[in-house]
Design a protein around this motif. Structure first.
Motif, PDB file in Angstrom:
ATOM      1  N   SER A 151       1.121  -1.161  -0.003  1.00  0.00           N
ATOM      2  CA  SER A 151      -0.035   0.078  -0.034  1.00  0.00           C
ATOM      3  C   SER A 151       0.840   1.383  -0.054  1.00  0.00           C
ATOM      4  O   SER A 151       1.911   1.336   0.382  1.00  0.00           O
ATOM      5  CB  SER A 151      -0.850   0.005   1.050  1.00  0.00           C
ATOM      6  OG  SER A 151      -0.186   0.085   2.529  1.00  0.00           O
ATOM      7  N   GLN A 152       0.293   2.224  -0.329  1.00  0.00           N
ATOM      8  CA  GLN A 152       0.945   3.632  -0.400  1.00  0.00           C
ATOM      9  C   GLN A 152       1.346   3.871   1.221  1.00  0.00           C
ATOM     10  O   GLN A 152       2.746   4.589   1.401  1.00  0.00           O
ATOM     11  CB  GLN A 152      -0.020   4.643  -0.917  1.00  0.00           C
ATOM     12  CG  GLN A 152       0.670   6.255  -0.542  1.00  0.00           C
ATOM     13  CD  GLN A 152      -0.131   7.376  -1.461  1.00  0.00           C
ATOM     14  OE1 GLN A 152      -1.241   6.846  -2.169  1.00  0.00           O
ATOM     15  NE2 GLN A 152       0.210   8.578  -1.050  1.00  0.00           N
ATOM     16  N   SER A 196       8.550   5.375  -5.093  1.00  0.00           N
ATOM     17  CA  SER A 196       7.456   5.913  -4.251  1.00  0.00           C
ATOM     18  C   SER A 196       7.753   7.545  -4.091  1.00  0.00           C
ATOM     19  O   SER A 196       6.937   8.118  -3.790  1.00  0.00           O
ATOM     20  CB  SER A 196       7.727   5.347  -2.959  1.00  0.00           C
ATOM     21  OG  SER A 196       8.821   5.673  -2.356  1.00  0.00           O
ATOM     22  N   MET A 197       8.935   7.902  -4.810  1.00  0.00           N
ATOM     23  CA  MET A 197       9.142   9.145  -4.952  1.00  0.00           C
ATOM     24  C   MET A 197       8.113  10.036  -5.539  1.00  0.00           C
ATOM     25  O   MET A 197       7.643  11.340  -5.467  1.00  0.00           O
ATOM     26  CB  MET A 197      10.291   9.602  -5.518  1.00  0.00           C
ATOM     27  CG  MET A 197      11.023  11.130  -5.643  1.00  0.00           C
ATOM     28  SD  MET A 197      12.392  11.020  -6.304  1.00  0.00           S
ATOM     29  CE  MET A 197      12.412  12.925  -6.635  1.00  0.00           C
ATOM     30  N   ASN A 198       7.294   9.317  -6.497  1.00  0.00           N
ATOM     31  CA  ASN A 198       6.311   9.990  -7.450  1.00  0.00           C
ATOM     32  C   ASN A 198       5.065  10.344  -6.702  1.00  0.00           C
ATOM     33  O   ASN A 198       4.325  11.102  -7.116  1.00  0.00           O
ATOM     34  CB  ASN A 198       5.819   8.890  -8.553  1.00  0.00           C
ATOM     35  CG  ASN A 198       6.970   8.783  -9.598  1.00  0.00           C
ATOM     36  OD1 ASN A 198       6.781   9.643 -10.491  1.00  0.00           O
ATOM     37  ND2 ASN A 198       7.793   7.604  -9.530  1.00  0.00           N
ATOM     38  N   TYR A 199       4.862   9.811  -5.182  1.00  0.00           N
ATOM     39  CA  TYR A 199       3.856  10.288  -4.556  1.00  0.00           C
ATOM     40  C   TYR A 199       4.172  11.573  -4.156  1.00  0.00           C
ATOM     41  O   TYR A 199       3.182  12.549  -3.728  1.00  0.00           O
ATOM     42  CB  TYR A 199       3.734   9.447  -3.220  1.00  0.00           C
ATOM     43  CG  TYR A 199       3.128   8.153  -3.508  1.00  0.00           C
ATOM     44  CD1 TYR A 199       2.042   7.886  -4.348  1.00  0.00           C
ATOM     45  CD2 TYR A 199       3.747   6.991  -2.930  1.00  0.00           C
ATOM     46  CE1 TYR A 199       1.328   6.787  -4.570  1.00  0.00           C
ATOM     47  CE2 TYR A 199       3.286   5.742  -3.108  1.00  0.00           C
ATOM     48  CZ  TYR A 199       2.215   5.572  -3.962  1.00  0.00           C
ATOM     49  OH  TYR A 199       1.638   4.485  -4.183  1.00  0.00           O
ATOM     50  N   TYR A 200       5.389  12.189  -4.135  1.00  0.00           N
ATOM     51  CA  TYR A 200       5.841  13.358  -3.490  1.00  0.00           C
ATOM     52  C   TYR A 200       5.933  14.644  -4.488  1.00  0.00           C
ATOM     53  O   TYR A 200       5.871  15.708  -4.177  1.00  0.00           O
ATOM     54  CB  TYR A 200       7.084  13.290  -2.591  1.00  0.00           C
ATOM     55  CG  TYR A 200       7.109  12.236  -1.704  1.00  0.00           C
ATOM     56  CD1 TYR A 200       6.253  12.597  -0.286  1.00  0.00           C
ATOM     57  CD2 TYR A 200       7.177  11.119  -1.897  1.00  0.00           C
ATOM     58  CE1 TYR A 200       6.175  11.874   0.791  1.00  0.00           C
ATOM     59  CE2 TYR A 200       7.189  10.132  -0.803  1.00  0.00           C
ATOM     60  CZ  TYR A 200       6.546  10.612   0.506  1.00  0.00           C
ATOM     61  OH  TYR A 200       6.447   9.503   1.406  1.00  0.00           O
ATOM     62  N   PHE A 259       2.380   3.574  -8.632  1.00  0.00           N
ATOM     63  CA  PHE A 259       3.017   4.789  -8.076  1.00  0.00           C
ATOM     64  C   PHE A 259       3.115   5.815  -8.718  1.00  0.00           C
ATOM     65  O   PHE A 259       4.054   6.825  -8.592  1.00  0.00           O
ATOM     66  CB  PHE A 259       4.380   4.076  -7.575  1.00  0.00           C
ATOM     67  CG  PHE A 259       4.332   2.845  -6.693  1.00  0.00           C
ATOM     68  CD1 PHE A 259       4.381   3.312  -5.372  1.00  0.00           C
ATOM     69  CD2 PHE A 259       4.747   1.451  -7.345  1.00  0.00           C
ATOM     70  CE1 PHE A 259       4.382   2.183  -4.621  1.00  0.00           C
ATOM     71  CE2 PHE A 259       4.463   0.707  -6.376  1.00  0.00           C
ATOM     72  CZ  PHE A 259       4.601   0.786  -4.939  1.00  0.00           C
ATOM     73  N   LYS A 260       2.363   6.140 -10.028  1.00  0.00           N
ATOM     74  CA  LYS A 260       2.138   7.156 -10.766  1.00  0.00           C
ATOM     75  C   LYS A 260       3.455   7.561 -11.511  1.00  0.00           C
ATOM     76  O   LYS A 260       3.665   8.391 -11.839  1.00  0.00           O
ATOM     77  CB  LYS A 260       1.993   8.603  -9.908  1.00  0.00           C
ATOM     78  CG  LYS A 260       0.836   8.502  -9.086  1.00  0.00           C
ATOM     79  CD  LYS A 260       0.540   9.513  -8.170  1.00  0.00           C
ATOM     80  CE  LYS A 260      -0.828   9.785  -7.337  1.00  0.00           C
ATOM     81  NZ  LYS A 260      -0.879  11.002  -6.428  1.00  0.00           N
TER      82      LYS A 260
END
Length: 292
Positions: A87-88, A128-132, A160-161
């Motif tokens: 999960s995110q 996961s950096m793509n969340y930010y 994860f975009k």
């Protein structure tokens, strides 16, 4: 046949991905035992690489690094599988960024960014950096031979975009985005050995002069991108912390290869700090030109 292989293997991957972490890492220990003690996967390559890069250490010290590396290698491989169902919230807890403000300051300059990183610690969970970030993120990868697994990898990244582009798609994608003024982030893992026919520069890396990848720097100059380095540190099993360092916010003023050389020095710092987390299975020193 490729579809059949996918249909057989995928359920096992899914089951692994949903294992509770305690069992998940016990399973990783079992995989490590098979990989290192039974099959001896690339042991000769790993042994020789560590000896070349860390000659100042004793045989026992290098052997300890070798064994720790295989534990990390299996953890990282299984953590790649874990991304199928993670999960995110969970990945944000396990892969943190300590100084996002450095990245945001660069993003405000309204230019695309080339992110340079190494095959060190968890380069897979960097996604996961793509969340930010506030722009579109692209990861450059080598296309898988099996189209069904290739599609699976792309689907995971899209969760994860992030958008994956192959090495052949990299220049056309950057060129198109540049023409349309689409501000983007492009991830480059630039520490491995390039093909000799594509060599443009040699540099000292871990005490040896070797050919190096210069694509990230050259593309940054061609399309006027800023360049940032991502340093990843393994805190403990299953937990990582990343930080940023700006390599250049004015690429046109920097002499050719200076950014690449600086990147390699930063990678060396990571390796000397905790060598067991570098990806020693690659034949990084197969084209040594001379000792530095």
């Amino acid at each position: 046949m490729q579809l059949l292989i996918y249909l057989i293997i995928y359920p096992f991957l899914w089951i692994i991905s949903i294992l509770p972490y305690r069992i998940f890492y016990l399973f990783s220990d079992f995989v490590c035992f098979l990989t290192y003690n039974v099959f001896g996967y690339r042991k000769k390559v790993v042994h020789n690489n560590i000896k070349l890069a860390l000659p100042h250490l004793s045989d026992n010290e290098r052997l300890a690094i070798e064994k720790k590396f295989y534990i990390h290698l299996c953890d990282m491989f299984l953590e790649m599988i874990k991304t199928i169902s993670i999960s995110q919230k969970e990945i944000e807890k396990r892969f943190t960024f300590s100084n996002m403000e450095v990245y945001y300051d660069l993003e405000k300059k309204n230019k695309s960014i080339a992110l340079m990183c190494a095959h060190y610690a968890s380069y897979e969970w960097v996604v996961s950096m793509n969340y930010y970030i506030n722009c579109k993120g692209f990861g450059i990868y080598k296309k898988l031979a099996n189209p069904y697994f290739d599609k699976l990898v792309k689907n995971i990244r899209s969760k994860f975009k992030a958008e994956l582009i192959t090495t052949k798609e990299t220049i056309p994608t950057i060129k198109e985005n540049y023409k349309k003024n689409v501000i983007s982030l492009y991830g480059f893992a630039s520490d491995q050995s390039p093909r000799l026919n594509s060599e443009h520069h040699s540099a000292s890396f871990m005490g040896h002069v070797v050919p190096v990848h210069t694509g990230a720097e050259m593309l940054a100059k061609r399309f006027d991108m800023n360049v940032i380095f991502l340093r990843v540190k393994k805190i403990k099993r299953g937990y990582y912390e990343a930080s940023f360092e700006v390599l250049s916010d004015d690429v046109q003023s920097v002499p050719n290869y200076e950014i690449t050389d600086k990147f390699l020095k930063l990678v060396e710092e990571q390796i000397y700090e905790a060598p067991e987390y570098y990806f020693w299975t690659h034949k990084r020193w197969k084209h040594i030109k001379e000792k530095a």
